[in-house]
Design an enzyme around this catalytic site. Structure first.
Site, PDB file in Angstrom:
ATOM      1  N   LYS A 271      -4.578  35.135 -10.665  1.00 51.17           N
ATOM      2  CA  LYS A 271      -5.977  35.597 -10.688  1.00 51.17           C
ATOM      3  C   LYS A 271      -6.321  36.310  -9.384  1.00 51.17           C
ATOM      4  O   LYS A 271      -5.565  36.210  -8.400  1.00 51.17           O
ATOM      5  CB  LYS A 271      -6.890  34.389 -10.916  1.00 51.17           C
ATOM      6  CG  LYS A 271      -6.705  33.300  -9.877  1.00 51.17           C
ATOM      7  CD  LYS A 271      -7.236  31.942 -10.352  1.00 51.17           C
ATOM      8  CE  LYS A 271      -7.081  30.925  -9.227  1.00 51.17           C
ATOM      9  NZ  LYS A 271      -7.473  29.576  -9.635  1.00 51.17           N
TER      10      LYS A 271
ATOM     11  N   ARG B 146     -16.435  21.170 -12.854  1.00 48.36           N
ATOM     12  CA  ARG B 146     -16.540  22.619 -12.680  1.00 48.36           C
ATOM     13  C   ARG B 146     -16.447  23.270 -14.054  1.00 48.36           C
ATOM     14  O   ARG B 146     -17.453  23.653 -14.622  1.00 48.36           O
ATOM     15  CB  ARG B 146     -15.417  23.079 -11.733  1.00 48.36           C
ATOM     16  CG  ARG B 146     -15.542  24.481 -11.260  1.00 48.36           C
ATOM     17  CD  ARG B 146     -14.458  24.846 -10.273  1.00 48.36           C
ATOM     18  NE  ARG B 146     -13.141  24.972 -10.868  1.00 48.36           N
ATOM     19  CZ  ARG B 146     -12.084  25.517 -10.261  1.00 48.36           C
ATOM     20  NH1 ARG B 146     -12.194  25.957  -9.016  1.00 48.36           N
ATOM     21  NH2 ARG B 146     -10.923  25.609 -10.860  1.00 48.36           N
TER      22      ARG B 146
ATOM     23  N   TYR C  65     -19.971  45.801  19.359  1.00 53.29           N
ATOM     24  CA  TYR C  65     -21.350  45.479  18.964  1.00 53.29           C
ATOM     25  C   TYR C  65     -21.813  44.189  19.613  1.00 53.29           C
ATOM     26  O   TYR C  65     -21.078  43.197  19.652  1.00 53.29           O
ATOM     27  CB  TYR C  65     -21.435  45.275  17.447  1.00 53.29           C
ATOM     28  CG  TYR C  65     -21.405  46.539  16.623  1.00 53.29           C
ATOM     29  CD1 TYR C  65     -22.357  47.545  16.798  1.00 53.29           C
ATOM     30  CD2 TYR C  65     -20.437  46.707  15.639  1.00 53.29           C
ATOM     31  CE1 TYR C  65     -22.341  48.691  16.013  1.00 53.29           C
ATOM     32  CE2 TYR C  65     -20.415  47.839  14.842  1.00 53.29           C
ATOM     33  CZ  TYR C  65     -21.364  48.835  15.037  1.00 53.29           C
ATOM     34  OH  TYR C  65     -21.338  49.948  14.252  1.00 53.29           O
TER      35      TYR C  65
ATOM     36  N   MET D 249     -16.833  47.009  11.029  1.00 53.12           N
ATOM     37  CA  MET D 249     -16.492  47.230   9.624  1.00 53.12           C
ATOM     38  C   MET D 249     -15.075  47.773   9.458  1.00 53.12           C
ATOM     39  O   MET D 249     -14.316  47.325   8.601  1.00 53.12           O
ATOM     40  CB  MET D 249     -17.495  48.216   8.992  1.00 53.12           C
ATOM     41  CG  MET D 249     -17.288  48.425   7.503  1.00 53.12           C
ATOM     42  SD  MET D 249     -18.393  49.690   6.821  1.00 53.12           S
ATOM     43  CE  MET D 249     -19.981  48.937   7.055  1.00 53.12           C
TER      44      MET D 249
HETATM   45  C1  PLP Z   1      -6.544  28.731  -9.089  1.00 57.77           C
HETATM   46  C2  PLP Z   1      -6.077  27.677 -10.016  1.00 57.77           C
HETATM   47  C3  PLP Z   1      -4.783  27.149  -9.899  1.00 57.77           C
HETATM   48  C4  PLP Z   1      -3.881  27.442  -8.720  1.00 57.77           C
HETATM   49  O1  PLP Z   1      -4.327  26.673  -7.629  1.00 57.77           O
HETATM   50  P1  PLP Z   1      -3.671  26.759  -6.157  1.00 57.77           P
HETATM   51  O2  PLP Z   1      -4.454  25.770  -5.386  1.00 57.77           O
HETATM   52  O3  PLP Z   1      -3.866  28.145  -5.690  1.00 57.77           O
HETATM   53  O4  PLP Z   1      -2.240  26.391  -6.299  1.00 57.77           O
HETATM   54  C5  PLP Z   1      -4.364  26.266 -10.886  1.00 57.77           C
HETATM   55  N1  PLP Z   1      -5.184  25.908 -11.908  1.00 57.77           N
HETATM   56  C6  PLP Z   1      -6.439  26.376 -12.026  1.00 57.77           C
HETATM   57  C7  PLP Z   1      -7.287  25.933 -13.145  1.00 57.77           C
HETATM   58  C8  PLP Z   1      -6.937  27.256 -11.078  1.00 57.77           C
HETATM   59  O5  PLP Z   1      -8.200  27.693 -11.171  1.00 57.77           O
END
Ligand code: PLP
Length: 346
Positions: free
Chosen positions: A38, A131, A247, A295
């Site tokens: 992701k 979650r 800055y 930036m």
């Molecule tokens: C992002 C995610 C993972 C991977 O987790 P890491 O801590 O990056 O190894 C696995 N399962 C779910 C549901 C996630 O959202």
């Protein structure tokens, strides 16, 4: 057309990436090992990551949403892709066209999926992160009737720490999943793999540690850094004692000193937490960051280095060091990397 030069480079080590995944796969024992890709492969570039890991034997790829799924759907069989954030009404067409399975997270998503004809899917159980997922009070057997569940999963909230919540989630996942028909069960992320065999089930889902992130001590020595950052030196100047830099004039020169300005800034993910705390290297010499990160630009102390305009400077992006310097997590460091880098795999 001439190729446009970019003064900012991400060097990505393909063999380190594959080696990290192999380490996680071996640590997963008899369970298969997937990969979370992701957020554009945690900022590295999902397409290249998927190609490399697929070749190494990975056959389960987890993305957050449907745009991310479609961005890799020509690279692997569609049954190897799972969409973690589930399926909204607006996603049903993409799901039907692609044949990619969602992770169903709520009773409403399950009802929606059944109504759209069902078909292969995954289901997330919430064992305590609160979650996404079906909670213990929602998980009656009738809810899952008629679903073709491939992966039944849950997600650990605190696997990077040794806390009682891990064992609580593990046993709740065992209890909740016991009566639900599925092909495979999956609980562990990168840190969860290191909690031991009780956490492995049929499939593990590492992300951060594939990309070199170290969240627990067990595999710290076996995992390697995948990403290094280089930025070009744009200008050099000599300052007098008492002159200020950047800055807000947050750095004042304690002596006469030579400083240089390099082509990386917070728009590239080198965020303001590195101000007066980050560091770079040139030929092994440390160049401390002075002043506030801008930036597009960062100023470094060149007092001990003999570099000049146009030279390439190594930005210290070692994940645990950079995390300590900036106050950002290793996840934030990687996923904040911007779009102005040339991503160079070797
Ligand atoms: C992002 C995610 C993972 C991977 O987790 P890491 O801590 O990056 O190894 C696995 N399962 C779910 C549901 C996630 O959202």
């Amino acid at each position: 057309m001439t190729e446009i030069h970019r003064p900012l480079r991400l060097n990505l080590d393909a063999s380190a990436l594959v080696q990290n995944w192999t380490v996680l796969s071996q640590a997963s024992g008899g369970a298969a090992t997937g990969a979370a890709v992701k957020a554009n492969g945690y900022g590295l570039g999902a397409r290249e990551v998927v190609k490399l890991l697929s070749r190494a034997g990975c056959a389960d790829f987890f993305v957050a949403n449907w745009a991310e799924a479609l961005a890799i759907s020509d690279l692997v069989p569609n049954e190897q892709i799972a969409v973690l954030n589930g399926v909204q009404a607006e996603d049903l067409a993409a799901a039907a066209e692609s044949g990619i399975a969602p992770v169903l997270n709520s009773p409403l998503q399950i009802a929606r999926w059944k109504q759209a004809g069902g078909g292969r899917c995954h289901v997330m159980l919430d064992s305590g992160i609160n979650r996404l997922g079906i909670g213990p009070d929602q998980a009656d057997a009738a809810l899952f009737d008629g679903l073709q569940i491939d992966i039944l999963l849950s997600h650990l909230a605190s696997a990077d720490e040794d806390v009682p919540q891990n064992a609580r989630q593990q046993s709740l996942f065992c209890a909740m999943s016991a009566g639900i028909p599925c092909q495979r069960r999956s609980l562990a992320n990168s840190a969860g793999i290191q909690l031991g065999a009780d956490y492995h089930f049929d499939l593990t889902r590492p992300g951060i540690s594939i990309y070199g992130g170290i969240e627990r001590p067990e595999l710290a020595d076996a995992l390697s850094q995948v990403v290094t950052v280089e930025a070009q030196l744009l200008q050099v100047r000599t300052l007098k004692r008492g002159d200020s830099v950047g800055y807000g004039a947050t750095f004042v020169c304690p002596n006469d000193m030579r400083v240089g300005t390099i082509a990386i800034g917070y728009a590239d993910g080198y965020l303001r937490g590195f101000s007066n705390r980050g560091r770079c290297f040139a030929n092994g010499v440390v160049l401390p960051v002075v002043g506030r990160i801008s930036m597009d630009l960062t100023i470094v102390d060149l007092s001990n280095a003999t570099v000049g305009e146009g030279d390439w400077i190594d930005v210290d992006f070692h994940l645990s060091t950079a995390s300590a310097q900036s106050g950002l997590s290793q996840y934030e460091l990687l996923t904040s990397l911007g779009s102005r880098f040339t991503r160079h795999w070797s």
